[in-house]
Design a protein around this motif. Structure first.
Motif, PDB file in Angstrom:
ATOM      1  N   ASN A   2       0.864  -1.173   0.000  1.00 55.47           N
ATOM      2  CA  ASN A   2       0.000   0.000   0.000  1.00 55.47           C
ATOM      3  C   ASN A   2       0.903   1.226   0.000  1.00 55.47           C
ATOM      4  O   ASN A   2       1.423   1.636   1.035  1.00 55.47           O
ATOM      5  CB  ASN A   2      -0.916  -0.003   1.227  1.00 55.47           C
ATOM      6  CG  ASN A   2      -1.939   1.119   1.179  1.00 55.47           C
ATOM      7  OD1 ASN A   2      -1.723   2.148   0.544  1.00 55.47           O
ATOM      8  ND2 ASN A   2      -3.059   0.925   1.864  1.00 55.47           N
ATOM      9  N   SER A 115      -4.502  -7.453   2.132  1.00 50.71           N
ATOM     10  CA  SER A 115      -4.109  -6.655   3.288  1.00 50.71           C
ATOM     11  C   SER A 115      -4.056  -7.495   4.557  1.00 50.71           C
ATOM     12  O   SER A 115      -4.638  -8.588   4.633  1.00 50.71           O
ATOM     13  CB  SER A 115      -5.098  -5.501   3.484  1.00 50.71           C
ATOM     14  OG  SER A 115      -4.823  -4.771   4.660  1.00 50.71           O
ATOM     15  N   SER A 157      -8.793  -8.871   3.201  1.00 49.29           N
ATOM     16  CA  SER A 157      -8.118  -7.858   4.012  1.00 49.29           C
ATOM     17  C   SER A 157      -7.629  -8.411   5.347  1.00 49.29           C
ATOM     18  O   SER A 157      -7.360  -7.653   6.272  1.00 49.29           O
ATOM     19  CB  SER A 157      -9.042  -6.657   4.246  1.00 49.29           C
ATOM     20  OG  SER A 157     -10.244  -7.054   4.866  1.00 49.29           O
ATOM     21  N   PRO A 500      -4.561  -1.356  -3.499  1.00 51.37           N
ATOM     22  CA  PRO A 500      -4.430  -1.803  -2.097  1.00 51.37           C
ATOM     23  C   PRO A 500      -5.102  -0.851  -1.114  1.00 51.37           C
ATOM     24  O   PRO A 500      -5.705  -1.290  -0.122  1.00 51.37           O
ATOM     25  CB  PRO A 500      -2.907  -1.849  -1.879  1.00 51.37           C
ATOM     26  CG  PRO A 500      -2.333  -2.012  -3.252  1.00 51.37           C
ATOM     27  CD  PRO A 500      -3.227  -1.205  -4.139  1.00 51.37           C
ATOM     28  N   GLU A 504      -8.494  -1.632   1.502  1.00 55.93           N
ATOM     29  CA  GLU A 504      -8.531  -1.374   2.945  1.00 55.93           C
ATOM     30  C   GLU A 504      -9.674  -0.441   3.328  1.00 55.93           C
ATOM     31  O   GLU A 504     -10.362  -0.667   4.327  1.00 55.93           O
ATOM     32  CB  GLU A 504      -7.185  -0.804   3.403  1.00 55.93           C
ATOM     33  CG  GLU A 504      -6.048  -1.815   3.279  1.00 55.93           C
ATOM     34  CD  GLU A 504      -4.744  -1.317   3.862  1.00 55.93           C
ATOM     35  OE1 GLU A 504      -4.692  -0.144   4.301  1.00 55.93           O
ATOM     36  OE2 GLU A 504      -3.769  -2.096   3.876  1.00 55.93           O
TER      37      GLU A 504
END
Length: 580
Positions: A2, A115, A157, A500, A504
């Motif tokens: 990220n 994630s 995630s 990314p 999230e």
């Protein structure tokens, strides 16, 4: 990877350096400091609000903080840090950063964007939970798709997700099912069924009647209801749950757990949950005020056992036991959520139909009380779906008797199209489903547009291979991406970099529709770059006679394909490699 989180870390490190140098007060809270895409791309690649949110607690002017912060942002990825307006800080990154994003997407493949923010947190997502009285109808489709996609998103995630279906088999509706099935049993035995008002008239119960005949012959025909009701109810409920499982499977939904409301009765589980609330001083006997809109003379005041839900944010206290001693519908729901808490879940998500809006506060109050505030409950309400064809209300065969079934919708539009379109609006916004539009091949049809982008990725790979260019993962990972220098190409790489972060944000908000929106945007960007290549040969993905440049461009296209495939997987949609 990220990139936005990485750059936020760079900003926070610079702020720490400023504090150590006496340029900022020590001990400031950086929790509200963000690094995100600027509203206007012309302002740069990223922007941070650090100076704006820290100015007041630091007792300083935002621009003074921004000037000092800009001077300390010496990370090689940051080509320029520019102060704008009262103190916003815009960051411009070097092209090599975007080339690195492409490399990351290629090397990580399906894990790109995955994630760890969930940190293994156990989440229970309860969705659909339709009464087992017949096949699922169109109203259940959206909730099923939303719940399943949300579970996929949370899993992607880093959460430990359980998909759960709560079988509402403890109420009066299953007795109605049994009586309806008994009429089909009479029909199977050559008698005329009496489908009285209030019974379920659908033909879907004919096989249940035949199954009852196979098991019991005609032995139940002359028996009173009290002798056959329980047996017929059990067989009919099991048959309906099998139909429901098949309906869900046609939509690509598979539950991890099926829990029964009926299993809560006679086991002490309801009593245990109520006793827990009583031990907290939250259960008492009292008389409720008349509901709003009712005149006092229309209201019969009676003492009931009440849950003091107002102590945890509800508008009024709620009855859990009727004056005749029977439990209200709310009591087993309390026990069911207590069971989920007892199973060790860290968070609960309930996906309800829009008609359950009045249930949200009381259920939240119960979960807060039962878990001592440890386990949050997020109730997602699903608005209705209206069916159309060519802009006109569309009525399909109603083999269920009174409603359009989930299977009707899937057979008409296909599971992939149905799933994607159901996620093109936020869950609490109404959605129109036009069978003509969802199947047309145009930019206005988001599922076709995204699938076309994925097919285009594979088309480019095939063309490059036919031209003798090595576009294997190994070759693309080793490619020199410096040839990706045009703004349009870098902009597409920047879009890949947002994936990314988007995952999230969508996971934290419990909003899988954000995935569908993003896929449409990145597909649009890919199509736009393709179209620009029609006029500017330098932007074409396959550069004849120049294998190195072609590999660089194919790497970018392949990275987009990685994102689209991962996004479609979260939505539960199968990506296509060729449009037919």
């Amino acid at each position: 990877m990220n990139l936005f989180t990485d750059l936020r870390g760079v900003v926070v490190e610079a702020l720490d350096q400023m504090a150590q140098a006496g340029e900022l007060p020590a001990g400031l809270d950086y929790g509200n400091v963000t690094v995100e895409p600027p509203r206007d791309p012309a302002h740069g690649d990223m922007a941070t609000n650090a100076a704006m949110v820290l100015a007041k607690p630091a007792g300083m002017k935002p621009r003074d903080i921004a000037d000092k912060l800009a001077a300390r942002l010496t990370d090689p990825r940051i080509a320029a840090a520019e102060v704008a307006g009262p103190g916003f800080l815009n960051l411009r990154l070097s092209p090599a950063v975007w080339h690195g994003v492409v490399k990351s997407a290629l090397s990580q493949g399906a894990d790109f964007g995955r994630s760890t923010i969930g940190d293994g947190q156990k989440i229970n997502v309860e969705f659909v939970s339709a009464n087992p009285t017949g096949p699922m109808h169109v109203g259940h489709v959206r909730g099923a798709v939303f719940g399943d996609a949300l579970a996929n998103l949370l899993d992607f995630s880093g959460h430990d997700v359980t998909r759960e279906y709560y079988i509402n088999d403890g109420g009066a509706q299953v007795d109605v099912l049994a009586r309806s099935a008994f009429e089909r049993y009479r029909e199977a035995n050559g008698l005329e069924p009496e489908i009285r008002e209030g019974l379920y008239p659908g033909d879907y119960l004919i096989p249940v009647g035949e199954a009852l005949k196979d098991k019991y012959g005609d032995s139940l025909l002359d028996k009173p209801e009290e002798d056959w009701l329980e047996d017929v109810r059990e067989l009919a409920t099991q048959a309906m749950m099998e139909v429901i499982r098949q309906d869900l499977a046609s939509l690509g939904v598979k539950m991890d757990v099926y829990s029964s409301e009926k299993a809560l009765y006679g086991t002490g589980k309801i009593e245990a949950a109520i006793q827990r609330l009583e031990s907290m001083g939250l259960i008492y006997r009292g008389v409720l005020e008349p509901p709003k809109g009712k005149l006092p003379e229309d209201w019969e005041a009676r003492e009931q056992l009440l849950f003091k839900s107002t102590a945890h944010g509800d508008d009024v206290d709620r009855p859990i036991q009727k004056s005749d001693g029977a439990w209200t519908y709310f009591a087993p729901d309390i026990a069911y959520h207590w069971d989920k808490i007892d199973r060790g879940f860290d968070q609960l998500i309930d996906v309800f139909g829009a008609d359950h809006g009045g249930y949200v506060k009381r259920m939240n109050a119960a979960v807060k009380a039962l878990s001592n505030g440890r386990v949050p409950l997020d109730v997602k309400l699903i608005q209705l779906v209206k069916l159309f064809k060519n802009g006109e209300p569309f009525k399909m065969s109603k083999r269920a008797g009174t409603f359009v079934t989930l299977r009707d919708v899937v057979e008409e539009a296909g599971a992939d199209v149905t799933r994607f379109i159901m996620l093109t609006r936020k869950n609490d916004a109404a959605l129109d489903f036009d069978f003509a539009k969802v199947l047309e091949q145009s930019k206005d049809n988001p599922v076709w547009y995204v699938q076309y982008a994925n097919a285009r990725v594979h088309s480019v790979l095939r063309r490059a291979t036919e031209a003798g260019i090595d576009v294997s993962d190994k070759a693309l990972n080793a490619a020199d991406l410096s040839a990706l220098a045009h703004d349009a190409e870098l902009d597409l790489a920047k879009k890949v970099a947002e994936w990314p972060r988007l995952v999230e944000h969508a996971a934290r908000a419990h909003e899988p529709h954000r995935i569908a929106f993003f896929l449409y945007e990145i597909a649009s960007d890919l199509h736009s770059l393709w179209n620009r290549g029609n006029d500017d040969h330098a932007l074409r993905f396959v550069q004849e006679g120049d294998a190195a440049t072609t590999q660089a461009k194919i790497a970018l296209v392949r990275a987009v394909g990685v994102v689209i495939s991962s996004g479609l997987a979260i939505l539960g949609v199968t990506p296509v490699e060729e449009m037919r």
